[in-house]
Scaffold this motif. Structure first.
Motif, mmCIF file in Angstrom:
data_model
loop_
_atom_site.group_PDB
_atom_site.id
_atom_site.type_symbol
_atom_site.label_atom_id
_atom_site.label_comp_id
_atom_site.label_asym_id
_atom_site.label_seq_id
_atom_site.Cartn_x
_atom_site.Cartn_y
_atom_site.Cartn_z
ATOM 1 N N GLU A 1 57.147 13.020 -39.008
ATOM 2 C CA GLU A 1 56.948 11.961 -39.997
ATOM 3 C C GLU A 1 56.252 12.566 -41.208
ATOM 4 O O GLU A 1 55.236 13.263 -41.062
ATOM 5 C CB GLU A 1 56.088 10.829 -39.431
ATOM 6 N N ASN B 1 58.168 7.052 -44.773
ATOM 7 C CA ASN B 1 57.758 5.648 -44.880
ATOM 8 C C ASN B 1 58.268 5.041 -46.188
ATOM 9 O O ASN B 1 58.159 5.662 -47.244
ATOM 10 C CB ASN B 1 56.228 5.544 -44.855
ATOM 11 N N ASP C 1 58.596 0.552 -38.143
ATOM 12 C CA ASP C 1 57.261 1.123 -37.988
ATOM 13 C C ASP C 1 56.300 0.043 -37.497
ATOM 14 O O ASP C 1 56.530 -1.149 -37.725
ATOM 15 C CB ASP C 1 56.800 1.635 -39.353
ATOM 16 N N LYS D 1 58.947 2.017 -33.456
ATOM 17 C CA LYS D 1 57.701 2.752 -33.232
ATOM 18 C C LYS D 1 56.635 1.772 -32.774
ATOM 19 O O LYS D 1 56.290 0.836 -33.503
ATOM 20 C CB LYS D 1 57.258 3.455 -34.519
HETATM 21 MG MG MG Z 1 55.176 5.443 -40.428
#
Ligand code: MG
Ligand code: C2E
Ligand code: MG
Ligand code: MG
Length: 291
Positions: free
Chosen positions: A59, A117, A179, A200
Motif C-alpha cells: 500500500e 488510497n 478500505d 480490508k
Molecule cells: Mg488504505
C-alpha cells in the motif's frame, strides 16, 4: 487545570485558540508548498499472503515532513487536504509515484500489486478514470498491477459521476478495494453489485484479537461476507503473531501490519522483493539452507 476566571480568562484561552486557528491556516499553506519543496514522499507497506508468508503487494502511504512543523501525520493532513480540495493534486502525485515504482518492479521481474488510497473528492472529478488510464499508458503499467482503495462512504454514494467513475475504473482492469471495512454503513445488497475485488478489515477490529469476542465475531462475519461476495480479505494493522494466527485460522487470506513491516522507502521495499525472489530461487535450486 483551569485558571481563575475573570480578567485573566481571555488571556488564558486566547493563545490556545489562536494557535489552533493559525495552526490550521499555516498547515494548509505549508502543505500547498510541500510538493514544490520536496517535503512529501511515498512509503510502501508490504501486504503478505497468510499461508505462504510472501509479499504479494503493498500500500502506498503519503508522508510529509515540514521544515517547521516536523512530521505531520496523514491522519491530520489528509482530512485538511480533503476539506480544501488540495487532495486532488496530492492524490494525483501519489498515484504517479506509485505507478512509476510499480513499473520499475515489474520491469525487474519483481512485480507486485500497488494499492493507492483515493479520496471521494477525487472520484468526483469527471476525468478521474481517464487520468488513471493515461497515467498507466504513460508508464506502460498494465492495469492489473494497480489497486485503488476506496472507503465505504465513497462507494455508496449513488451520484452518477461516482457510479460512472467506478464503472470506468473497473473497465480499465484496475482492482477496486474497500478500505477500513466495517467502519461505514455498507448496504450489502448494493455492495454485491459493485466491481470490488478486496475488502480490508479495519485495524480497529484486529487490535482486540485474539481475546476480544466481539472483534472476533465481527472479523469472522467480514470473512464470511468476503467468501459470499467472492472477494479477497486483507486484515489491516496486524502487529502480533497471535493476531496473524487467529486471522489465518479464520480464513483471512492476506495481512498488512507492523508484524511484517511499516511503510518503507521504495528502495527498501524493492530490496525486500529482491531478497524474497532470491530466497525463492535458492529454494527452487535446492541451494537454500535447510532447517
Ligand atoms: Mg488504505
Ligand atoms: P489507511 O489507508 O487505512 O492506511 C493504513 C494505516 O494504518 C496507515 O497509517 C499505516 O501506517 C497504519 N498501519 C499499518 N500497519 C499498522 C499496524 O500494524 N499498527 C498500527 N497501529 N498502524 C498500522 P497512515 O500512513 O498514518 O495513514 C493514515 C490514513 O491516511 C490512511 O489509512 C489513509 O486513509 C490516509 N492516507 C495515507 N496516505 C494517503 C494518500 O496518499 N491518499 C489518501 N487519500 N489518503 C491517504
Ligand atoms: Mg485502512
Ligand atoms: Mg484508516
Amino acid at each position: 487545570r483551569v485558571k481563575a476566571s475573570g480578567k485573566g480568562s481571555f488571556g488564558f484561552y486566547e493563545p490556545a485558540m489562536s494557535n489552533g486557528l493559525l495552526g490550521r491556516v499555516q498547515m494548509e499553506h505549508a502543505l500547498r508548498q510541500a510538493l514544490d519543496r520536496d517535503a512529501l514522499r511515498v512509503v510502501y507497506q508490504p501486504q503478505v499472503e497468510m499461508h505462504t508468508g510472501s509479499i504479494v503487494g503493498c500500500e502506498a502511504l503519503l508522508r510529509w515532513t515540514d521544515a517547521r512543523l516536523g512530521v505531520v501525520s496523514p491522519g491530520v493532513f489528509i482530512p485538511l487536504a480533503e476539506e480544501s480540495g488540495y487532495i486532488v493534486k496530492l492524490g494525483a502525485w501519489v498515484l504517479e509515484q506509485a505507478v512509476k515504482e510499480a513499473m520499475r518492479w515489474v520491469k525487474q521481474g519483481l512485480g507486485v500489486k500497488v494499492s493507492v488510497n483515493v479520496s471521494s473528492l477525487e472520484l468526483h472529478q469527471p476525468d478521474y478514470a481517464a487520468r488513471v488510464a493515461s497515467l498507466l499508458s504513460a508508464y506502460g503499467l498494465p492495469a492489473c498491477w494497480l489497486e485503488l482503495e476506496l472507503t465505504e462512504s465513497a462507494l455508496l454514494q449513488k451520484e452518477p459521476v461516482i457510479v460512472h467513475c467506478i464503472e470506468q475504473l473497473a473497465d480499465l482492469g484496475v482492482q477496486l478495494v474497500i478500505d477500513d471495512f466495517g467502519t461505514g454503513y455498507s448496504n450489502l445488497a448494493y455492495l454485491k453489485r459493485m466491481p470490488i475485488s478486496k475488502l480490508k478489515v479495519d485495524q480497529s477490529f484486529v487490535r482486540g484479537l485474539p481475546q476480544d469476542m466481539s472483534d472476533k465475531a465481527i472479523v469472522e462475519a467480514v470473512i464470511g461476507l468476503g467468501r459470499a461476495l467472492d472477494v479477497e480479505i486483507v486484515a489491516e494493522g496486524v502487529e502480533t503473531a497471535a493476531q496473524r494466527e487467529t486471522l489465518m485460522r479464520m480464513g483471512c487470506g492476506f495481512y498488512q501490519g507492523f508484524l511484517c513491516a511499516p511503510g518503507v522507502e521504495a528502495a527498501t521495499f524493492q530490496a525486500m522483493l529482491r531478497a524474497q525472489a532470491a530466497g525463492l530461487e535458492a529454494g527452487s535450486l535446492g541451494g537454500g539452507v535447510p532447517g
